[in-house]
Design an enzyme around this catalytic site. Structure first.
Site, PDB file in Angstrom:
ATOM      1  CD  GLU A   1      35.041  42.777  48.072  1.00 14.28           C
ATOM      2  OE1 GLU A   1      35.203  43.711  48.872  1.00 14.28           O
ATOM      3  OE2 GLU A   1      35.928  42.381  47.304  1.00 14.28           O
TER       4      GLU A   1
ATOM      5  CB  CYS B   1      32.608  39.217  38.219  1.00  9.85           C
ATOM      6  SG  CYS B   1      33.920  38.240  38.956  1.00  9.85           S
TER       7      CYS B   1
ATOM      8  CB  CYS C   1      39.593  31.093  47.864  1.00  8.98           C
ATOM      9  SG  CYS C   1      39.734  29.916  46.486  1.00  8.98           S
TER      10      CYS C   1
ATOM     11  CB  CYS D   1      46.141  31.633  43.436  1.00  7.78           C
ATOM     12  SG  CYS D   1      45.132  30.296  42.813  1.00  7.78           S
TER      13      CYS D   1
ATOM     14  CB  CYS E   1      44.435  35.264  44.328  1.00  2.00           C
ATOM     15  SG  CYS E   1      42.696  35.483  44.700  1.00  2.00           S
TER      16      CYS E   1
ATOM     17  CB  CYS F   1      41.016  39.456  37.602  1.00  2.00           C
ATOM     18  SG  CYS F   1      39.723  39.022  36.489  1.00  2.00           S
TER      19      CYS F   1
HETATM   20  S1  SF4 Z   1      42.569  32.929  42.070  1.00  2.00           S
HETATM   21 FE1  SF4 Z   1      41.963  33.358  44.200  1.00  2.00          FE
HETATM   22  S2  SF4 Z   1      39.759  32.960  44.271  1.00  2.00           S
HETATM   23 FE2  SF4 Z   1      40.563  31.978  42.388  1.00  2.00          FE
HETATM   24  S3  SF4 Z   1      41.079  29.867  43.006  1.00  2.00           S
HETATM   25 FE3  SF4 Z   1      42.967  31.052  43.276  1.00  2.00          FE
HETATM   26  S4  SF4 Z   1      42.892  31.691  45.429  1.00  2.00           S
HETATM   27 FE4  SF4 Z   1      40.821  31.057  44.879  1.00  2.00          FE
END
Ligand code: SF4
Length: 346
Positions: free
Chosen positions: A94, A107, A114, A118, A121, A339
């Site tokens: 995306e 963005c 990923c 995190c 996220c 975000c």
């Molecule tokens: S915030 Fe999400 S996309 Fe960014 S590094 Fe952490 S897990 Fe990966």
């Protein structure tokens, strides 16, 4: 035996010129094709109208142009646009267009899923499926630039690598994409208008400084206390704040460019005075500014936006310590484009 055709955009201009010379054609033909591929973003050899039919057939027989398709476009009532972008192998990432009064920002994603984890996220839940190629990153920017012109009557002005993925875990391809975006033979954008946002990979931050990159650096910090950061960003155990600090000092010593810290304040996680004081201390290491970002809850997430009082405390304390601080309202929340919300949901 079926031979897989090569993606023509993986070739440098020199390699394209060499290809034509080997075919007893002029090296200049390579320049013409290169221009079609990058500056004009051609999706098929047939679009290359100043190239003879015979040469186009030769290209068709030897190469493919792997390009993205914008599968779905979602438009938020605040003007934000989210693209679901289908890659040549069917995977989807995306990218988001964020318009404000003065700028239009793209963005973009750098990985499918990923590599990091995190907890706040949505992308982290997809895990990393693969890195994006330079052309796949470049194409996201081209698509958003077109939408910016179409829906907002102005070209794209800024790019942030804050979409899906950790850009420094796909460093070479991100760098190649930025080279094309900034090159007059690509989009000709200024590198000053590009920001690479990392969760903080110290070795790669030092490498960027050594490579003398010209774009801006942002770090998703979220806590300046080792245990707190590890509890929400588990990779902090491998890349602790002490190493991050050292890499940022290295970056600043080499580039003399200030760093932006991205920072979300969550209820019960990093909203105490101790958290604020730790951030103030961290901000003293190198010239920086802090962007306090509004949190966008993700489904079944355990994170909650902190109270106004806690945010106020952050602002007052940072300002009192002469640290530049901005509060960023999230955009495109109604279409899951904000975000930390990018997770291929429709
Ligand atoms: S915030 Fe999400 S996309 Fe960014 S590094 Fe952490 S897990 Fe990966």
């Amino acid at each position: 035996m079926i031979t897989k055709k090569k993606d023509i955009r993986s070739l440098t201009k020199e390699q394209l010129r060499d290809f034509f010379v080997a075919q007893d054609d002029k090296a200049f033909r390579g320049n013409q094709v290169y221009e079609w591929l990058w500056q004009k973003s051609a999706h098929s050899f047939n679009e290359m109208t100043n190239i003879s039919l015979e040469t186009r057939q030769l290209l068709e027989a030897n190469f493919v142009i792997n390009h993205i398709e914008v599968d779905t476009i979602q438009r938020s009532n605040d003007g934000t646009i989210k693209n679901a972008v289908r890659l040549h192998d069917g995977l989807v990432v995306e990218s988001v267009l964020i318009p404000t009064k003065t700028r239009t920002t793209a963005c973009v994603s750098s990985q499918v899923g990923c590599s990091l984890d995190c907890l706040f996220c949505a992308t982290a839940r997809l895990k990393r499926m693969r890195n994006l190629n330079p052309d796949e990153i470049y194409d996201q920017v081209v698509a958003i630039d077109k939408e910016s012109r179409l829906y907002h009557n102005r070209p794209l002005s800024n790019i942030v690598f804050m979409g899906m993925g950790e850009p420094l875990m796909n460093y070479n391809n991100v760098l190649k994409a930025i080279e094309k975006i900034t090159s007059p033979e690509g989009l000709g954008m200024s590198s000053k208008r590009i920001t690479v946002s990392t969760s903080g990979v110290p070795k790669m931050i030092k490498k960027m400084a050594d490579d003398d990159v010209k774009f801006n650096l942002a770090v998703s910090l979220h806590s300046a206390i080792e245990e707190v950061r590890t509890s929400i960003m588990p990779f902090n155990e491998t890349f602790p704040l002490s190493d991050l600090k050292e890499s940022l000092e290295y970056w600043y010593a080499k580039t003399k460019r200030m760093i932006s810290y991205e920072y979300v304040v969550w209820k019960g996680i990093n909203d105490s005075q101790k958290d604020i004081d730790a951030l103030v201390k961290f901000c003293k290491y190198v010239p920086c500014k802090v962007n306090i970002i509004e949190y966008n809850p993700i489904d079944d997430g355990d994170f909650e936006q902190a109270s106004h009082k806690a945010l106020d405390n952050y602002l007052k304390t940072l300002e009192k310590n002469r640290i530049v601080v901005n509060v960023r309202r999230s955009r495109g929340k109604d279409i899951d484009a904000a975000c930390g919300q990018l997770a291929n949901k429709k």
